[in-house]
Enzyme design. Structure first.
Site, mmCIF file in Angstrom:
data_model
loop_
_atom_site.group_PDB
_atom_site.id
_atom_site.type_symbol
_atom_site.label_atom_id
_atom_site.label_comp_id
_atom_site.label_asym_id
_atom_site.label_seq_id
_atom_site.Cartn_x
_atom_site.Cartn_y
_atom_site.Cartn_z
ATOM 1 N N ALA A 136 0.907 -1.231 0.045
ATOM 2 C CA ALA A 136 0.112 0.108 -0.227
ATOM 3 C C ALA A 136 0.939 1.156 0.018
ATOM 4 O O ALA A 136 1.129 1.863 1.119
ATOM 5 C CB ALA A 136 -1.062 -0.035 1.406
ATOM 6 N N ALA A 137 1.433 1.642 -1.281
ATOM 7 C CA ALA A 137 2.529 2.613 -1.305
ATOM 8 C C ALA A 137 2.385 4.014 -1.301
ATOM 9 O O ALA A 137 3.242 4.635 -0.843
ATOM 10 C CB ALA A 137 3.347 2.142 -2.519
ATOM 11 N N ALA A 138 1.258 4.269 -1.697
ATOM 12 C CA ALA A 138 1.224 5.931 -2.028
ATOM 13 C C ALA A 138 1.081 6.690 -0.690
ATOM 14 O O ALA A 138 0.437 5.683 0.580
ATOM 15 C CB ALA A 138 -0.173 6.203 -2.709
ATOM 16 N N CYS B 140 -1.558 3.169 11.274
ATOM 17 C CA CYS B 140 -1.445 4.403 11.962
ATOM 18 C C CYS B 140 -2.720 4.498 13.077
ATOM 19 O O CYS B 140 -3.578 5.491 12.974
ATOM 20 C CB CYS B 140 -1.399 5.777 11.086
ATOM 21 S SG CYS B 140 -2.482 5.647 9.952
ATOM 22 N N ASP C 228 1.648 -1.329 5.270
ATOM 23 C CA ASP C 228 1.149 -0.232 5.825
ATOM 24 C C ASP C 228 -0.187 -0.152 5.534
ATOM 25 O O ASP C 228 -0.814 0.295 4.711
ATOM 26 C CB ASP C 228 1.880 0.874 5.841
ATOM 27 C CG ASP C 228 1.644 2.191 6.516
ATOM 28 O OD1 ASP C 228 1.461 1.929 7.807
ATOM 29 O OD2 ASP C 228 1.218 3.175 6.093
ATOM 30 N N ASP D 286 -6.051 -4.160 -5.802
ATOM 31 C CA ASP D 286 -6.355 -4.378 -4.500
ATOM 32 C C ASP D 286 -5.088 -5.410 -3.925
ATOM 33 O O ASP D 286 -4.984 -6.583 -4.745
ATOM 34 C CB ASP D 286 -7.653 -5.391 -4.346
ATOM 35 C CG ASP D 286 -8.219 -5.569 -2.998
ATOM 36 O OD1 ASP D 286 -7.272 -6.146 -2.009
ATOM 37 O OD2 ASP D 286 -9.371 -5.492 -2.791
ATOM 38 N N SER E 270 6.151 7.659 0.703
ATOM 39 C CA SER E 270 7.192 7.797 1.819
ATOM 40 C C SER E 270 7.924 6.677 2.285
ATOM 41 O O SER E 270 9.218 6.648 2.388
ATOM 42 C CB SER E 270 6.592 8.527 3.173
ATOM 43 O OG SER E 270 5.467 7.741 3.638
#
Length: 474
Positions: free
Chosen positions: A124-126, A246, A193, A175, A129
């Site tokens: 889940a890269a965008a 998070c 993440d 997905d 960072s």
């Protein structure tokens, strides 16, 4: 800043029930109402930490080390006239503005710096960072598959990869649940993440808890369990998986990891993070996870778990219909010719761990470690585009400058600050008293910021549109 935030009563009850005995609710609420300290991460693909510290000192920036990331710093800087994101150093990709706690998952993945990963999946890269942090620790070697489910966010992801000089990525737009079946046991390491309820982000987003409910937490948890299973299937036996969020709820954190253990038994081994940095004892769980409340290290609320895959497990069966792959690997003679012409034109060498691939007139550079995956999954963008061919040779592209050049090439020109500002605003520049011909690397100081083409005494701007800024620059 956020003293007027609303924390639902049910949420506060949940937090009180799970909070460790050495923490208290008064400090928790007070921390949620404080604005976050701004933090950055030095991009070591472009500059060393020591050199960056010198530059920061010259600019009057005050840096404080982030304990869990050797390249991370909290920063105090005067942004009254120029925001950090519009400084020359940020535009040149020397640093990334990144919340301190979000640096922790990648630090956990690379905790043992003796291990070299040839293939990594960032599920889940965008906005990029953690992707750029991984690429820096991989030193641009191997292959890093950066996946983002939201199509609208892939553009932002690519822009950050481009700005930071990353060349070993392959981007995909799926997905995350597809990877376990489509690329089983393909990766040395996987970072997930996970999308979450965002309970830890209240310090930067006063509306983060506006629509919070226990029902939504449980619903998201179900999705997270699917994603971590997929990540585990995509991981090679012996490989490492880092799961992070998070958010604070145990349902989205501990329970997701325990679900993986219950599903795959002894093939799942929890690796303790107690030695990741000083004072982890304030956040370590009995399983060895880090469950971080915002008051503990004065950062976002966060969760990080590291998991080792000790044995092979049967992967889901999928039916693949990929169609014809539109690229062809260039013959050795063509690869040699392109490398020679690039070096002759710009003094830039092609890396030995990548190969040239051709699609129509476009010339691309793919990481060699990507090749086993090319017939297995459809990627939206692979490696970097280095040229477009035409009758008389090649037109070199922007990422030759940002991802391959060092700044020491002879076919380059250092712009004045005023001209560099014009450059970043997408305009052509006319360096005083100089003219030339052909393509030229454009620098600010010794930082390569782009690729242009001489037209008499004017350098035609080649900056991609997504990197152009139109106001309030350095």
């Amino acid at each position: 800043m956020h003293s007027n935030i609303t924390l639902p009563a049910e949420f506060l009850s949940e937090m009180e029930a799970i909070m460790p005995s050495h923490l208290n609710m008064e400090d928790f609420v007070a921390a949620c109402q404080r604005p976050l300290r701004k933090s950055i991460r030095v991009n070591t693909l472009k500059i060393s930490v020591e050199e960056f510290k010198t530059r920061a000192n010259d600019k009057g920036w005050i840096l404080e080390a982030v304990p869990w990331c050797p390249t991370g710093f909290w920063i105090e800087a005067d942004e009254s006239t120029v925001p950090l994101g519009n400084t020359a150093e940020h535009m040149a990709g020397l640093f990334y503005i990144q919340e301190a706690s979000s640096m922790m998952p990648v630090s956990a993945l690379f905790e043992d710096d003796s291990i070299i990963y040839d293939s990594v999946l960032d599920m889940a890269a965008a906005p990029g960072s953690k992707t750029t942090q991984v690429a820096a620790l991989m030193k641009n070697h191997g292959v890093l598959v950066a996946n983002e489910f939201s199509a609208s966010r892939v553009k932002v992801l690519h822009a950050n990869i481009e700005r930071c000089g990353v060349r070993n990525t392959a981007l995909s737009n799926f997905d995350g649940r597809v990877f376990g079946g489509w690329l089983p046991e393909q990766f040395d390491a996987v970072l997930i993440d996970a999308p979450c309820s965002g309970e830890g982000t209240i310090r930067k987003d006063a509306d983060a808890m506006k629509n919070w409910s226990k029902a939504s937490v449980l619903s998201i948890s179900d999705t997270q369990k699917d994603l971590i299973e997929s990540a585990f299937h995509a991981l090679k036996p012996g490989g490492s998986l880092v799961y992070s969020t998070c958010t604070l709820s145990v349902e989205e954190n501990q329970h997701v990891c325990l679900h993986l253990k219950e599903t795959f038994g002894d093939n799942v081994e929890f690796e303790t993070l107690e030695n990741l940095f000083d004072k982890t004892e304030l956040s370590i769980t009995k399983e060895g996870f880090l469950h971080i409340f915002p008051q503990t290290y004065d950062c976002e609320g966060f969760f990080v778990a590291k998991i080792k895959k000790t044995g092979s497990v049967p992967a889901p069966t999928v039916k693949k219909r990929l169609g014809k792959f539109p690229f062809e690997k260039a013959p050795a003679k063509t690869q040699k010719d392109i490398a020679e012409q690039l070096f002759k034109a710009l003094g830039v060498s092609l890396p030995k761990d990548s190969s040239v691939w051709i699609r129509d007139k476009d010339v691309w550079l793919f990481p060699n470690n990507l090749e086993p995956m090319l017939g297995e999954l459809r990627f939206s963008r692979m490696g970097i585009k280095i040229a477009e061919s035409y009758n008389k040779g090649y037109r070199w592209q922007h990422q030759v400058a940002t991802a391959l050049a060092s700044g020491n090439e002879s076919q380059s020109i250092a712009l004045s600050v005023d001209d560099a500002r014009e450059w970043f605003m997408g305009r052509d520049v006319r360096p005083e008293g100089i003219s030339g011909k052909g393509e030229v690397l454009v620098k600010l100081g010794n930082d390569v910021i782009g690729l242009g083409k001489w037209v008499g005494n004017r350098i035609k701007n080649g900056l991609p549109r997504e990197l152009v800024r139109d106001k309030n620059l350095f």
